[in-house]
Scaffold this motif. Structure first.
Motif, PDB file in Angstrom:
ATOM      1  N   ASP A 620       0.772  -1.240  -0.140  1.00 55.62           N
ATOM      2  CA  ASP A 620      -0.236  -0.045   0.080  1.00 55.62           C
ATOM      3  C   ASP A 620       0.864   1.338  -0.082  1.00 55.62           C
ATOM      4  N   PRO A 621       0.877   1.739  -1.009  1.00 55.30           N
ATOM      5  CA  PRO A 621       1.918   3.009  -1.242  1.00 55.30           C
ATOM      6  C   PRO A 621       1.616   4.250  -0.169  1.00 55.30           C
ATOM      7  N   GLU A 622       0.333   4.234   0.208  1.00 57.36           N
ATOM      8  CA  GLU A 622      -0.098   5.478   0.914  1.00 57.36           C
ATOM      9  C   GLU A 622       0.486   5.163   2.672  1.00 57.36           C
ATOM     10  N   THR A 623       0.593   3.940   2.837  1.00 52.90           N
ATOM     11  CA  THR A 623       0.976   3.491   4.150  1.00 52.90           C
ATOM     12  C   THR A 623       2.284   2.613   4.353  1.00 52.90           C
ATOM     13  N   GLY A 624       2.713   2.296   3.251  1.00 48.38           N
ATOM     14  CA  GLY A 624       4.024   1.668   3.246  1.00 48.38           C
ATOM     15  C   GLY A 624       3.831   0.033   3.702  1.00 48.38           C
ATOM     16  N   GLN A 625       2.723  -0.213   3.968  1.00 49.93           N
ATOM     17  CA  GLN A 625       2.304  -1.741   4.317  1.00 49.93           C
ATOM     18  C   GLN A 625       2.674  -2.919   3.330  1.00 49.93           C
ATOM     19  N   THR A 626       3.507  -3.743   3.832  1.00 50.84           N
ATOM     20  CA  THR A 626       3.889  -4.766   2.987  1.00 50.84           C
ATOM     21  C   THR A 626       2.887  -6.161   3.396  1.00 50.84           C
ATOM     22  N   THR A 627       2.349  -6.658   2.305  1.00 54.29           N
ATOM     23  CA  THR A 627       1.443  -7.991   2.691  1.00 54.29           C
ATOM     24  C   THR A 627       2.067  -8.983   1.846  1.00 54.29           C
ATOM     25  N   VAL A 628       2.296 -10.197   2.434  1.00 54.65           N
ATOM     26  CA  VAL A 628       2.910 -11.292   1.678  1.00 54.65           C
ATOM     27  C   VAL A 628       1.516 -11.718   1.250  1.00 54.65           C
ATOM     28  N   ASP A 629       1.356 -11.894  -0.206  1.00 56.36           N
ATOM     29  CA  ASP A 629       0.062 -12.421  -0.575  1.00 56.36           C
ATOM     30  C   ASP A 629      -0.164 -13.809  -1.120  1.00 56.36           C
ATOM     31  N   ARG A 630       1.130 -14.332  -1.536  1.00 56.43           N
ATOM     32  CA  ARG A 630       1.178 -15.518  -2.108  1.00 56.43           C
ATOM     33  C   ARG A 630       2.727 -16.140  -1.690  1.00 56.43           C
ATOM     34  N   TYR A 631       2.672 -17.479  -1.607  1.00 53.16           N
ATOM     35  CA  TYR A 631       4.031 -17.934  -1.229  1.00 53.16           C
ATOM     36  C   TYR A 631       3.995 -19.445  -1.500  1.00 53.16           C
ATOM     37  N   THR A 632       5.121 -19.775  -2.514  1.00 51.64           N
ATOM     38  CA  THR A 632       5.221 -21.153  -2.974  1.00 51.64           C
ATOM     39  C   THR A 632       6.575 -21.511  -2.846  1.00 51.64           C
ATOM     40  N   VAL A 633       6.734 -22.828  -2.428  1.00 53.06           N
ATOM     41  CA  VAL A 633       8.091 -23.317  -2.203  1.00 53.06           C
ATOM     42  C   VAL A 633       8.005 -24.783  -2.886  1.00 53.06           C
ATOM     43  N   VAL A 634       9.206 -25.217  -3.451  1.00 53.82           N
ATOM     44  CA  VAL A 634       9.412 -26.491  -4.083  1.00 53.82           C
ATOM     45  C   VAL A 634      10.994 -26.818  -3.792  1.00 53.82           C
ATOM     46  N   ASP A 635      10.962 -27.833  -3.033  1.00 58.07           N
ATOM     47  CA  ASP A 635      12.273 -28.246  -2.222  1.00 58.07           C
ATOM     48  C   ASP A 635      12.779 -29.691  -2.993  1.00 58.07           C
ATOM     49  N   ASP A 636      14.117 -29.697  -3.003  1.00 57.90           N
ATOM     50  CA  ASP A 636      14.777 -31.083  -3.167  1.00 57.90           C
ATOM     51  C   ASP A 636      15.517 -31.501  -1.971  1.00 57.90           C
ATOM     52  N   PHE A 637      14.577 -32.215  -1.252  1.00 59.92           N
ATOM     53  CA  PHE A 637      15.241 -32.818  -0.026  1.00 59.92           C
ATOM     54  C   PHE A 637      15.631 -34.303  -0.036  1.00 59.92           C
ATOM     55  N   GLY A 638      15.894 -34.589  -1.477  1.00 64.29           N
ATOM     56  CA  GLY A 638      15.918 -36.291  -1.650  1.00 64.29           C
ATOM     57  C   GLY A 638      14.870 -36.888  -1.309  1.00 64.29           C
ATOM     58  N   ASN A 639      15.365 -37.972  -0.853  1.00 64.19           N
ATOM     59  CA  ASN A 639      14.185 -38.884  -0.020  1.00 64.19           C
ATOM     60  C   ASN A 639      13.821 -38.488   1.145  1.00 64.19           C
ATOM     61  N   LEU A 640      12.351 -38.678   1.535  1.00 66.00           N
ATOM     62  CA  LEU A 640      11.631 -37.935   2.712  1.00 66.00           C
ATOM     63  C   LEU A 640      11.269 -39.195   3.769  1.00 66.00           C
TER      64      LEU A 640
END
Length: 761
Positions: A620-640
């Motif tokens: 929001d440029p009027e307040t500077g408030q940052t909102t994390v709206d979307r988050y995606t993770v793809v990991d390579d941990f080998g076998n789980l």
């Protein structure tokens, strides 16, 4: 995964007691008759300690002792805490800084312990602590992270802790000189406080002539070694235990004064003594994290391939050498210096600087977040300056699958990886094709939207050796482990893994940890090592158990014996006993030698988890408030081993990263006073700051351990910082903002926008 584990999402068995108030934390289990300890601490950042008057405090009701450094010396203790030293670039050793258990002669940071009051009740100890009169002549405080300034230690000219370098500087300089494109970026990694849910604490007692210290750490053996050194005792005279621990994050693996003072109080008074940190006390005294300023220089050829990479870092080490701090800020940083990119000419120089602040260790992911944050921020800004997308620049420079095993510029050999394919998966999962429409929708509401990516790689660290011991009892089996759970779910993982290999029901397996009497040695927990190293040791122990039981059955029944993960099968016999049934048979035959099995292993190489984080923020440029709206993770941990626990670890790590990116920042004034010493002033991530986190894995099994695992404990944090920072800069770029620093608080973001618009006007 059939051979090494069922890879099922099993819920954590220990959560039942944690969530119903039946956890056994150190403050819950201290002896009922324990005295209470309260520490008197320095209230100035730097000064000469000229006097300590304890007379009035000692006369207060309920007080049993007021302990100073002089009392520890009189008791014959060794006062100097352990501190790491690493090599300078010229071959000499880094600075030695004497750090006494209780202050002697000088104090060097607010909160440094000076004295300890021991009383019948906590209230009495607090009241008496107020009566300890400490005289300190102020000295100028050294607060800037740069060489020079008021000298903290005579042994450290210019307040330089070390001057470390890695790589071929001449080759990198030549690559930069010959480059078609050179990009320079300055990156600041803000200082943070750990703030574990459970603060540090301990108690000590003397029973049957032996000293017992219980503390909420990350492994008992280093503390035991320290007690041996400080008290000049034999190892047989000391026991160290760790009960349930409410968060460690590396911070609780470090050496602190309090357990040794509490131990001496218990020895001298003949009563158990307990201490528990308060929240502000922890903020003042817990080893801090991050606090680095790095100048990065990247050289590219005409095809935008990275030909050289140079880092020049200033790292705040605080007032003293900590147990691991120097090594974490240098050697571990170097392990992933060049990330996932195919660049052979790299050079890093790191100078550690002493300041009048608490010692600094790069916990919450050791040195990996620092290295990856710098590299991925630099790659993203390089892409902007080169007119490319960050996606394309990364893919153009990735180490290709057919290049493995690949030796990096820092000498680490990566075993396997499919970086470009994983990044493609992350793009699909994050719906990057739909980003333009989402950005337009945000703009229609007067909002700024940005997208950021980070491709991280880390290495599991810590002791590569570990021991697993399995003991059969009439009730089932005990598995003794050398790691220490701080809330990661070890009890579930270890019991289930042993059950999968042996057929022993998991509810008949008890995990034993954190007791130096019952477990001879162990590497503790840290650096994402626990499950990989410990379960590899368990595999070796299971093999030994199967061989021993097979030989026993063959001798007893005749014929060849096979084991199918649940039952032994004997050629020519209808007997198909389980592991527990064979143990019962051995017990009945008096074969107690078959009831305990132990194996110790050492991994020859580290494994290298890696992955991509994709973030979208709305500002929001009027307040500077940052909102994390979307988050995606793809990991390579080998076998789980347990996908559910893995996802939980990633979620927690991401939230820690969001906290540092959006809110967390340690602030001192010019005199070394901590201005962010409570949750009123120090920002922490809240539920409202966290969007749903899309998580998936695309594994390439590691070749460096028999299970093909890669470790996951710190991956969330490692990837989150740069991804969020890149997203914020992307949102602000078209508004003219070119430089940002974490944390992205509303006031900071609003100010950057205002300054950019003012300059444009």
């Amino acid at each position: 995964m059939e051979k090494f584990g069922k890879s099922q999402p099993i819920t954590r068995v220990e959560d039942q007691r944690f969530l119903t108030g039946h956890g056994r934390y150190v403050d819950d289990i201290a002896p009922a008759n324990a005295l209470h300890a309260v520490f008197v601490r320095a209230q100035v950042g730097h000064g000469t300690l000229t006097g300590i008057d304890t007379v009035d405090a000692a006369a207060m009701p309920g007080v049993h002792a007021v302990i100073t450094a002089d009392d520890l010396v009189a008791a014959g203790m060794v006062l100097d805490l352990v501190g790491a030293r690493i090599g300078n670039r010229d071959g000499s050793k880094g600075a030695y800084t004497r750090r006494p258990i209780l202050a002697q002669g000088r104090v060097r940071h607010v909160g440094e312990p000076i004295a300890c009051v021991v009383a019948e009740t906590l209230a009495q100890a607090r009241d008496a602590a107020e009566m300890v009169m400490v005289e300190i002549d102020d000295l100028p405080a050294k607060m800037d992270v740069a060489p020079g300034g008021a000298l903290l230690h005579e042994t450290a000219p210019d307040n330089l802790a070390f001057d470390y370098a890695l790589g071929d500087e001449a080759a990198v300089d030549a690559a930069i000189a010959a480059a078609t494109h050179v990009v320079q970026v300055q990156v600041t990694d803000n200082r943070i406080i750990c703030n574990a849910m459970e603060p540090r604490g301990c108690y000590a007692e003397v029973t049957d002539g032996r000293l017992h210290v219980a503390l909420n750490g990350q492994g008992v053996w280093a503390t035991k070694d320290d007690l041996v050194r400080h008290f000049k005792l034999d190892k047989s005279e000391i026991r160290v235990t760790t009960p349930d621990v409410g968060g460690g994050f590396g911070m609780k693996a470090m050496r602190y004064s309090e357990p040794f003072v509490v131990a001496q109080a218990a020895r001298s008074l003949g009563r158990p003594v307990r201490w528990m940190s308060e929240r502000t006390e922890g903020m003042l005294t817990d080893n801090a994290g991050r606090d680095l300023i790095t100048q990065a220089t990247l050289a590219f050829d005409a095809d935008h391939r990275l030909t050289g990479y140079k880092l020049d870092t200033l790292a705040n080490m605080g007032a003293y050498n900590s147990q691991f701090g120097q090594g974490i800020q240098t050697d571990l940083f170097s392990k992933v210096l060049t990330g996932t990119y195919a660049v052979q000419d790299a050079f890093m120089r790191t100078r550690g600087v002493y300041t009048n602040t608490t010692p600094v260790d790069a916990y919450r992911g050791a040195g990996r977040p620092e290295a990856i944050f710098v590299l991925e921020r630099s790659m993203d800004e390089a892409a902007r300056q080169l007119g490319l997308s960050g996606w394309d620049l990364r893919k153009r420079n990735f180490i290709a699958p057919d290049q493995f095993p690949y030796t990096t510029a820092s000498g680490m050999t990566y075993d396997v990886g499919e970086f470009a394919a994983l990044l493609d998966t992350a793009q699909d999962n994050a719906d990057t094709d739909g980003f333009a429409a989402r950005r337009a929708a945000s703009a229609s509401r007067g909002m700024l939207r940005g997208q950021g990516v980070c491709y991280y790689i880390e290495s599991i660290l810590g002791d590569p050796s570990e021991t697993t011991t399995v003991e059969f009892t009439e009730e089932g089996a005990l598995i003794y482990v050398g790691t220490q759970s701080n809330g990661q779910g070890h009890e579930t993982v270890y019991a289930r893994f042993l059950s999968d290999q042996t057929g022993i029901p998991a509810d008949r397996i008890q995990v034993v940890q954190g007791d130096s009497d019952r477990i001879a040695t162990g590497g503790g927990t840290g650096g994402s090592r626990s499950v990989t190293v410990q379960n590899t040791a368990t595999l070796a122990t299971v093999d030994a158990m199967i061989a021993a039981f097979s030989g026993y059955l063959s001798d007893k029944e005749g014929g060849d014996v096979q084991f199918d993960d649940e039952r032994f099968r004997i050629a020519g016999s209808n007997l198909t006993p389980t592991m527990l049934e064979v143990a019962d048979m051995a017990r009945a035959d008096g074969r107690t030698d078959l009831l305990r099995h132990s194996q110790r292993i050492t991994l020859d190489n580290r494994s290298f988890p890696n992955g991509a984080h994709v973030v979208e923020v709305e500002i929001d440029p009027e307040t500077g408030q940052t909102t994390v709206d979307r988050y995606t993770v793809v990991d390579d941990f080998g076998n789980l081993i347990n996908p559910m626990l893995v996802e939980g670890q990633v979620h927690g790590g991401v939230v820690q990263g969001l906290g540092q990116a959006l809110a967390e920042r340690v602030v001192f004034d010019d005199d070394g006073q901590l201005l962010t010493a409570s949750f009123m002033d120090y920002g922490m991530p809240r539920a409202a700051d966290v969007p749903p986190i899309g998580f998936s894995t695309r594994g390439t099994p590691s070749r460096y351990n028999p299970m093909g695992m890669k470790g996951c404990g710190e991956a969330g944090t490692v990837g989150a910082l740069a991804a969020v920072a890149n997203a914020v800069l992307d949102a602000l770029w078209d508004e003219g903002v070119r430089r940002i620093e974490m944390p992205f608080t509303p006031h900071r973001v609003w100010s950057w926008l205002r300054e950019a618009r003012s300059e444009a006007a």
